[in-house]
Design a protein around this motif. Sequence first.
Motif, mmCIF file in Angstrom:
data_model
loop_
_atom_site.group_PDB
_atom_site.id
_atom_site.type_symbol
_atom_site.label_atom_id
_atom_site.label_comp_id
_atom_site.label_asym_id
_atom_site.label_seq_id
_atom_site.Cartn_x
_atom_site.Cartn_y
_atom_site.Cartn_z
ATOM 1 N N SER A 1 -11.470 3.242 5.078
ATOM 2 C CA SER A 1 -10.584 2.371 4.314
ATOM 3 C C SER A 1 -9.401 1.965 5.184
ATOM 4 C CB SER A 1 -10.084 3.073 3.055
ATOM 5 O OG SER A 1 -9.370 2.164 2.237
ATOM 6 N N GLU A 2 -8.765 0.863 4.807
ATOM 7 C CA GLU A 2 -7.559 0.411 5.497
ATOM 8 C C GLU A 2 -6.697 -0.351 4.508
ATOM 9 O OE1 GLU A 2 -8.495 -3.535 7.889
ATOM 10 O OE2 GLU A 2 -9.814 -1.916 8.570
ATOM 11 N N HIS B 1 -8.742 -4.758 -3.578
ATOM 12 C CA HIS B 1 -9.837 -4.431 -4.495
ATOM 13 C C HIS B 1 -9.383 -3.474 -5.600
ATOM 14 C CE1 HIS B 1 -12.459 -6.529 -1.753
ATOM 15 N NE2 HIS B 1 -12.088 -5.753 -0.765
ATOM 16 N N THR B 2 -8.520 -2.544 -5.238
ATOM 17 C CA THR B 2 -7.943 -1.643 -6.237
ATOM 18 C C THR B 2 -7.095 -2.438 -7.223
ATOM 19 O OG1 THR B 2 -7.961 0.220 -4.713
ATOM 20 C CG2 THR B 2 -6.415 0.336 -6.549
ATOM 21 N N ASP C 1 0.878 -1.172 0.000
ATOM 22 C CA ASP C 1 0.000 0.000 0.000
ATOM 23 C C ASP C 1 0.912 1.216 0.000
ATOM 24 O OD1 ASP C 1 -1.799 2.024 0.394
ATOM 25 O OD2 ASP C 1 -2.774 1.132 2.140
ATOM 26 N N HIS D 1 -16.237 -1.548 -0.031
ATOM 27 C CA HIS D 1 -16.182 -0.886 1.282
ATOM 28 C C HIS D 1 -16.481 0.610 1.182
ATOM 29 C CE1 HIS D 1 -14.414 -4.507 3.026
ATOM 30 N NE2 HIS D 1 -13.607 -4.558 1.970
ATOM 31 N N ARG D 2 -16.929 1.069 0.018
ATOM 32 C CA ARG D 2 -17.153 2.500 -0.187
ATOM 33 C C ARG D 2 -18.113 3.047 0.876
ATOM 34 N NH1 ARG D 2 -18.824 5.621 -5.844
ATOM 35 N NH2 ARG D 2 -18.169 7.689 -5.116
ATOM 36 N N THR E 1 -4.284 2.806 -0.905
ATOM 37 C CA THR E 1 -5.640 2.968 -0.374
ATOM 38 C C THR E 1 -5.975 4.407 -0.020
ATOM 39 O OG1 THR E 1 -4.923 2.528 1.903
ATOM 40 C CG2 THR E 1 -5.726 0.639 0.598
ATOM 41 N N GLY F 1 -8.933 3.808 -4.384
ATOM 42 C CA GLY F 1 -10.279 3.296 -4.502
ATOM 43 C C GLY F 1 -11.105 3.779 -5.670
ATOM 44 N N ALA G 1 -5.963 5.295 2.845
ATOM 45 C CA ALA G 1 -6.728 5.073 4.078
ATOM 46 C C ALA G 1 -6.433 6.186 5.092
ATOM 47 C CB ALA G 1 -6.345 3.718 4.676
ATOM 48 N N HIS H 1 -7.636 -3.295 2.154
ATOM 49 C CA HIS H 1 -8.569 -3.074 1.054
ATOM 50 C C HIS H 1 -7.876 -2.836 -0.286
ATOM 51 C CE1 HIS H 1 -11.727 -1.498 4.186
ATOM 52 N NE2 HIS H 1 -11.499 -2.793 4.290
ATOM 53 N N ALA I 1 -12.220 4.715 0.257
ATOM 54 C CA ALA I 1 -12.419 3.264 0.362
ATOM 55 C C ALA I 1 -12.962 2.705 -0.950
ATOM 56 C CB ALA I 1 -13.379 2.947 1.496
#
Length: 277
Positions: free
Chosen positions: A232-233, A239-240, A3, A227-228, A217, A191, A219, A236, A223
Motif C-alpha cells: 500500500s502507499e 479507495h478508503t 493520509d 490493491h489488496r 492507508t 483499507g 502503508a 491508495h 492495502a
Amino acid sequence: MIDSHCHLDISAFALDRAAVIARATAAGVPGMLVPAIRPDTWPALGNVAAEFAGAGVRVAFGVHPQIVPELAPHETTLSASVDAFCAAVVAADAAAVQGGASPMVAIGECGLDGGTAQPELQEQLFRVQLRAARQLRLPVVVHVLRAHHRAPVIMREERVHEVGGIMHSYSGGPDLVPVYRDLGLAFSFAGPVTFAGSRRPLGAAVVVPDDLLLIETDAPDQAPVPHRGTRSEPAHVVHTLAAIAHARGVAPATLAALTVANTLRVLPAWSPAPRIA
C-alpha cells in the motif's frame, strides 16, 4: 485528502520513496503523517520528515506495541522515565527541523496489542507515552488490537482527554465508538473498509460522528481493494475514502474536505496546512 497514518520511513519504501510521495501528491494527498515504530528508527524518520517537509510529510515519535519484544535494552530504558522519553522525543524532533518548522505533530504510534508478547512492558511504555504527550501537549496516535478491554481503562487513568488523538485503523467496532469518543479520540480507517465482508470496520465508520472521522492507508500494510495483497502507499487512500463515502451516503469530495479539516483540528501542530486542490 490527508493520509493520517503511513510508514514511509521503513525499508519497503527505501528504493522509491520520492516517487511514492509524488504519486500521493498527484492523487490529491498533500499531507501524510508518518508515526514511528521504535526509538532506533527515530533518526531515520526525522531525515524523511526533513527531506519531504515541503511535500506535507509530518511525523509522530513513539514506540509501537508490536515491536516491544524486539526492543534493545537501551530502547526499553525510555519506559522508565517520562522525562527521559520527552527529552529523547524533543531531541529527535530538533534534528528534523527544517526552516524553523517542527515536523512533529503527535506522540506515537503507541498502544496495546493483544497478539504481542510482554503485555506488562507494553502497558508501561503506553503509560509513559500518554504522560509524555500530556507533558509535551501533543495528541497521541493509538494502536489497539485485541486489547479493547484494557486500553480504554489505561487511557482514562492517564487522562488522554487532555490531549486527544487518533485511534489508528480503528478495530473496535461500532459498539465501542462511544467509549473512545468520550475519551476525546478521533477514529481513522484504513483499507479493511474496502474488503468484501468486512462489516465491522465499515459499520464503525458509518456511526463515527462527522467531526471525528479520519482516513489512512497504514502503508505499506492493509492495502485497499483494488490493491489488496500488494504494497500500500498514500495514493491508495482514495479507495478508503470512496468506500466510506458510499457507506455514509455522501459525496467523496465532501468527505475528503471533512476528513482534512478533522485531521488538522486533531493535530493542531500541523503547520502550514496542506494545500488542498
